[in-house]
Enzyme design. Structure first.
Site, PDB file in Angstrom:
ATOM      1  N   VAL A   1     -13.715  24.944  33.380  1.00 29.29           N
ATOM      2  CA  VAL A   1     -14.239  23.633  33.013  1.00 29.29           C
ATOM      3  C   VAL A   1     -13.254  23.030  32.018  1.00 29.29           C
ATOM      4  O   VAL A   1     -12.458  23.741  31.422  1.00 29.29           O
ATOM      5  CB  VAL A   1     -15.665  23.708  32.412  1.00 29.29           C
ATOM      6  CG1 VAL A   1     -16.679  24.120  33.465  1.00 29.29           C
ATOM      7  CG2 VAL A   1     -15.715  24.637  31.215  1.00 29.29           C
ATOM      8  N   SER A   2     -13.314  21.715  31.857  1.00 25.59           N
ATOM      9  CA  SER A   2     -12.304  21.037  31.047  1.00 25.59           C
ATOM     10  C   SER A   2     -12.570  21.063  29.552  1.00 25.59           C
ATOM     11  O   SER A   2     -11.646  21.066  28.753  1.00 25.59           O
ATOM     12  CB  SER A   2     -12.170  19.584  31.498  1.00 25.59           C
ATOM     13  OG  SER A   2     -11.748  19.539  32.838  1.00 25.59           O
TER      14      SER A   2
END
Length: 193
Positions: A9-10
């Site tokens: 995930v970012s």
């Protein structure tokens, strides 16, 4: 053939649980996860560890192509590395399986769209910033350094640019920006630039 999962995930406030559960359901014995941007490969240590660990006949499993990379070049580089090791790539949510011709073609198409989406997002962000600037709402990041404090430390406390930078916890180049006299003439006696 061993299945290895990779989840990403970012940002730190996003959750990896759904991706990790999907990878376990797909049969992955080992899953590496990280919270890093996918727009660049640099700094993604979990991905690097996994890529070093993979052996011929293994399969790297992801949920979606954009979890692996958001840049077509990075995606191609990773795919080239996997191919040279004899490793295939599969996605749980997309019909990607690089052990088949159709899977390879779909992988390439998805890579183009992932990069396209990133570029669109960047364009929208730049348009939003430009519009905010026109309205006088966007002024940019708050300054990290107070120019008056830099000048005061230099003139009143007789500190060098290095000492000022250390005290304010900024780069020396930032100090020079606010003390142009250091760049054009030699510094006053006792001070070293």
């Amino acid at each position: 053939m061993t299945l290895y999962g990779y989840a990403r995930v970012s940002t730190g406030d996003q959750d990896l649980a759904l991706q990790e559960a999907a990878l376990r359901s797909a049969g992955c014995q080992v899953t590496r996860s990280e919270k890093k941007t996918g727009t660049q490969r640099e700094g993604r240590t979990e991905l690097d560890i996994l890529l070093q660990f993979l052996r011929p006949g293994d399969t790297l499993v992801i949920t979606r192509i954009d979890r692996l990379a958001r840049s077509l070049k990075d995606l191609q580089d990773i795919m080239h590395e996997l191919k040279s090791k004899g490793v295939t790539l599969k996605a749980t949510e997309q019909p990607v399986d690089t052990s088949t011709a159709a899977g390879k073609a779909f992988f390439d198409m998805l890579g183009v769209f992932a990069e396209f989406e990133t570029n669109l997002r960047r364009e929208r962000q730049m348009e939003g910033i430009a519009a905010a600037k026109e309205r006088g709402v966007y002024t940019g990041r708050k300054p990290k350094i107070d120019p008056d404090e830099v000048r005061r430390l230099f003139s009143e406390e007789n500190l060098s640019s290095t000492a000022i930078a250390k005290r304010l916890k900024v780069a020396r180049s930032s100090v020079y920006r606010f003390l142009p006299e250091l760049q054009t003439v030699s510094s006053p006696a006792g001070k070293e630039a």
